[in-house]
Scaffold this active site. Structure first.
Site, mmCIF file in Angstrom:
data_model
loop_
_atom_site.group_PDB
_atom_site.id
_atom_site.type_symbol
_atom_site.label_atom_id
_atom_site.label_comp_id
_atom_site.label_asym_id
_atom_site.label_seq_id
_atom_site.Cartn_x
_atom_site.Cartn_y
_atom_site.Cartn_z
ATOM 1 N N THR A 44 0.855 -1.179 0.000
ATOM 2 C CA THR A 44 0.000 0.000 0.000
ATOM 3 C C THR A 44 0.894 1.233 0.000
ATOM 4 O OG1 THR A 44 -0.177 0.004 2.400
ATOM 5 C CG2 THR A 44 -1.887 -1.190 1.187
ATOM 6 N N VAL A 46 1.067 4.303 1.608
ATOM 7 C CA VAL A 46 1.624 4.909 2.821
ATOM 8 C C VAL A 46 2.581 3.931 3.509
ATOM 9 C CG1 VAL A 46 1.109 5.994 5.048
ATOM 10 C CG2 VAL A 46 -0.396 6.393 3.094
ATOM 11 N N CYS A 47 2.226 2.664 3.532
ATOM 12 C CA CYS A 47 3.099 1.661 4.156
ATOM 13 C C CYS A 47 4.414 1.530 3.389
ATOM 14 C CB CYS A 47 2.398 0.307 4.243
ATOM 15 S SG CYS A 47 0.939 0.343 5.306
ATOM 16 N N SER A 48 4.335 1.564 2.075
ATOM 17 C CA SER A 48 5.551 1.519 1.260
ATOM 18 C C SER A 48 6.422 2.738 1.545
ATOM 19 C CB SER A 48 5.203 1.463 -0.230
ATOM 20 O OG SER A 48 4.548 0.257 -0.542
ATOM 21 N N MET A 51 8.066 2.290 5.068
ATOM 22 C CA MET A 51 9.163 1.332 5.085
ATOM 23 C C MET A 51 10.355 1.857 4.284
ATOM 24 S SD MET A 51 8.284 -1.099 7.141
ATOM 25 C CE MET A 51 7.356 0.108 8.108
#
Length: 157
Positions: A44, A46-48, A51
């Site tokens: 996703t 925002v998660c990418s 990280m």
């Protein structure tokens, strides 16, 4: 909810590190301070971004003595693919059984999307004694942590 000063809930879960091994929090305390960065879902936006930001700043965290681990409810196989796609050099913990997000009180639902029991975006810093020295939890999955604040917490742990 797990807060600063609490003993970090112990857990054992699959570790996506290019292979699939076991991660045990208590056995990993010698790598402390540990940064446990919970995120809702691999692949996703925002998660990418989150990280990738930890990866971009990984050397700073390591120079401060910290070890970074991403944590999500995705399978270890999906997390290995996510790790490969983003060229992450730190490991990801798979909480597919959702025990870790429950223990850390970091579970949430996306009612509008019909998605249940994913990790809230949260960061916990755990020192070598297993004490949480920093806790940040967001109810808004679009908000990322203050990376400078997390780094400062690692310096102080």
């Amino acid at each position: 909810m797990v807060s600063t000063g609490d003993t970090a809930p112990a857990f054992t879960a699959p570790l996506a590190n290019g292979d699939v091994e076991e991660f045990d929090l208590e056995e990993s305390l010698d790598e402390a301070p540990l940064v446990l960065a919970f995120f809702p879902g691999a692949f996703t936006s925002v998660c990418s971004h989150e990280m990738n930001t930890f990866q971009d700043r990984l050397e700073e965290f390591q120079e401060a003595g910290g070890s970074v681990y991403g944590v999500s409810v995705d399978s270890p196989f999906a997390l290995n693919e996510f790790r490969d796609k983003l060229d992450l050099t730190f490991d990801l913990v798979s909480d597919a059984d959702k025990d870790v997000i429950e223990a850390y009180d970091a579970s949430m639902d996306f009612e509008a999307l019909g998605v249940h029991d994913v990790a809230k975006r949260a960061v916990f810093v755990v020192d070598g004694d297993g004490t949480v020295t920093y806790a940040w939890v967001s109810d808004d999955p679009g908000v990322e942590p203050d990376y400078d604040e997390v780094l400062e917490a690692v310096h102080e742990a």
